[in-house]
Write a protein that holds these residues in place. Structure first.
Motif, PDB file in Angstrom:
ATOM      1  N   GLY A  36       0.819  -1.202   0.000  1.00 60.17           N
ATOM      2  CA  GLY A  36       0.000   0.000   0.000  1.00 60.17           C
ATOM      3  C   GLY A  36       0.851   1.248   0.000  1.00 60.17           C
ATOM      4  N   LYS A  37       0.298   2.309  -0.591  1.00 59.84           N
ATOM      5  CA  LYS A  37       0.947   3.621  -0.604  1.00 59.84           C
ATOM      6  C   LYS A  37      -0.051   4.645  -0.061  1.00 59.84           C
ATOM      7  N   PRO A  38       0.153   5.132   1.170  1.00 57.69           N
ATOM      8  CA  PRO A  38      -0.760   6.157   1.695  1.00 57.69           C
ATOM      9  C   PRO A  38      -0.492   7.500   1.042  1.00 57.69           C
ATOM     10  N   ALA A  39      -1.515   8.338   1.049  1.00 61.76           N
ATOM     11  CA  ALA A  39      -1.401   9.689   0.492  1.00 61.76           C
ATOM     12  C   ALA A  39      -2.253  10.618   1.340  1.00 61.76           C
ATOM     13  N   ILE A  40      -1.867  11.882   1.390  1.00 59.26           N
ATOM     14  CA  ILE A  40      -2.597  12.861   2.181  1.00 59.26           C
ATOM     15  C   ILE A  40      -2.823  14.108   1.344  1.00 59.26           C
ATOM     16  N   THR A  41      -4.065  14.600   1.360  1.00 58.83           N
ATOM     17  CA  THR A  41      -4.436  15.810   0.642  1.00 58.83           C
ATOM     18  C   THR A  41      -5.297  16.663   1.562  1.00 58.83           C
ATOM     19  N   ARG A  42      -4.782  17.829   1.878  1.00 57.46           N
ATOM     20  CA  ARG A  42      -5.491  18.707   2.832  1.00 57.46           C
ATOM     21  C   ARG A  42      -5.836  17.937   4.094  1.00 57.46           C
TER      22      ARG A  42
END
Length: 528
Positions: free
Chosen positions: A437-443
């Protein structure tokens, strides 16, 4: 044609018996059923293999930078102003011996700060203590009632005071009270005002205005002391409020997260270092975890510009400016979540035949399963089936700089649903999946993507003869690749909202994977 086989007893695990008697969940739509199959297989992206001791290892660690203080400075000043601009007990008393009129005794029981302007202010870290507020060239306007006695004459009225060029230096100590609550105290205070102007009203005000220049020095000294006392009382009230602050937050009906302090924060002249427990536990209980080797966190970064993420990936660009907040979320958070939901029995799902899309290559009917189990169709021709899925042990995950690597150990029991709604056990399988898995964060939303890297199916028991698990494994991989993973990624990419205080949002957040933890570097924005 053979009649229905007698229900089999696979073993002594109580969950199999419980699940064989559970009714089908017929009200779920098709897409939810497919996504649940995928999420069960892809669940390791949210849990951890390492079980750490929350007493020694933080689940969450944060570093506050100088820009954090700058962000919070204006809110601190607003709090200070609102705290000071109230009526305060003063009990300011004194006397002055006039050469001709005798002794003037005065008392100022209360004071109200009507205006406070802080033109120059800075907020810095105080090493080993907390934070330091310095204010220069402030202006303050006060009003108060007064009572006075000059000889045998008693009088009362009001007075307006204006003090220019006020300087304030206050140190706020920050620590932990032993129960996980933050505690604060006044570690130092000094106020100085050089220019005091006062004007009396009512009573014999004309007389006291003539004496005002003689009283100003004494009043200025006492006012300087009283301003620090007001600050002390405000800090005491803040400390009382912190003692009653909740240090855990309920996430749902099953779990809550403990975000209490593990110990006193550490302060240098450049940053503040805060360790939170970050353990997820079952509501109504507190599950102690066995200790393990601690997760090694990076040394708190130096704040010299420019700042790069600790041990950055080659593809991770260095930060162009100092972030307001560095946040490390360790494997303990995911590990405790996995342990809590697993022991609560929440990692299970019943999938019925009408919950899968019609294009899914594996339909839950005996006719579709004939290629894997010919005897199943012989015993139960073209009957609907039901699949009960559950995690047979705690899922595992490890965090590495390239990706999150996880494994899910699940069991799947297939039932034939007879016309009278009786569920007959057909076979029991173990399904183990490997994912990355690759987590990502936006705002203010946390999302990501997952990829299925391996799937292994084994037969545990069967009432309908051997099951062609290799064929089943191949078809299940194809179905997950074609339907499950894309739907799971669509849901994950939408993300979930982060639990932030009202009005606070992340600005330009950067997320990187490190060995054993996820690091978030971000600025903050506040919009009331």
């Amino acid at each position: 044609m053979a009649g229905p086989a007698a229900p089999a007893v696979w073993g002594t695990a109580p969950s199999w018996h419980d699940m064989s008697s559970a009714p089908a969940s017929m009200s779920q739509d098709q897409s939810r059923g497919t996504v649940w199959i995928c999420l069960l297989l892809l669940l390791p992206t949210c849990v951890s293999a390492t079980i750490t001791s929350p007493s020694t290892n933080p689940g969450i660690k944060a570093w506050l930078t100088q820009r954090t203080l700058e962000f919070g400075r204006r809110f601190g000043l607003e709090l200070l102003q609102s705290m000071l601009q109230k009526e305060h007990e003063l009990n300011l008393t004194g006397s002055y011996n006039t050469p001709l009129l005798g002794t003037l005794t005065y008392a100022v029981p209360r004071i109200h700060i009507r205006e406070l302007q802080m033109n120059e202010s800075t907020l810095d870290f105080a090493k080993d203590v907390g934070v330091r507020l310095t204010v220069q060239r402030a202006r303050i306007q006060l009003s108060a009632d007064w009572a006075a006695q000059l000889g045998a004459v008693q009088d009362s009225g009001s007075v307006e005071l204006r003090m220019q060029d006020v300087a304030v230096a206050a140190v706020l100590g920050v620590s932990e009270d032993g129960s996980g609550h933050p505690t604060v105290w006044s570690a130092g205070c000094d106020t100085r005002g050089t220019d005091l102007h006062m004007e009396f009203h009512r009573g014999y005000s004309w007389l006291y205005n003539l004496l005002a220049p003689l009283l100003q020095r004494t009043l200025r000294q006492q006012l300087n002391k009283q301003l620090c006392l007001v600050l002390h009382r405000g800090i005491d009230r803040l400390d009382t409020a912190l003692k009653h602050m909740k240090v855990s937050t309920r996430l749902d009906t099953i779990a809550a997260i403990d975000h209490s302090l593990l110990g006193p924060p550490t302060f240098t002249e450049e940053y503040g270092d805060i360790a939170l427990k970050g353990q997820i536990f079952r509501v109504g209980t507190y599950q102690q975890r066995r200790s393990a080797l601690p997760v090694v966190l990076p040394v708190a970064p130096r704040m010299a510009l420019p700042v790069a993420l600790p041990t950055p990936l080659p593809t991770t660009p260095p930060l162009a400016h100092e972030p307001m907040l560095l946040l490390a979320v360790t494997e303990l958070v995911a590990s405790s979540a996995a342990f809590t939901y697993f022991t609560a029995g929440a990692l299970r799902r019943n999938i019925s035949s009408d919950m899968l899309p019609w294009r899914f290559p594996l339909q839950l009917r005996t006719k579709s399963m004939e290629v894997f189990s010919p005897q199943l169709q012989e015993h139960y021709p073209d009957q609907p089936m039901e699949l009960h899925l559950w995690a047979r042990q705690q899922p595992l995950l490890s965090c590495h700089p390239d990706a999150l690597h996880g494994t899910l150990f699940s069991s799947a029991e297939a039932f034939v649903v007879l016309p009278n709604a009786t569920r007959v056990p057909a076979f029991l399988l173990n399904i183990d999946a490997n994912v990355t898995g690759k987590p990502a964060i936006t705002r203010n939303r946390l999302g990501g993507t997952v990829r299925l890297t391996g799937l292994h199916v084994t037969q545990v028991a069967s009432n309908v003869g051997p099951v062609e698990v290799k064929r089943l494994e191949t078809l299940l991989k194809f179905g997950l690749w074609l339907f499950g993973v894309p739907r799971a990624n669509k849901w994950l990419q939408a993300g979930i909202p982060l639990p932030l205080p009202h009005g606070l949002s992340l600005l330009r957040p950067r997320l990187s994977l490190q060995q054993g933890f996820v690091l978030i570097a971000t600025d903050l924005q506040y919009e009331p």
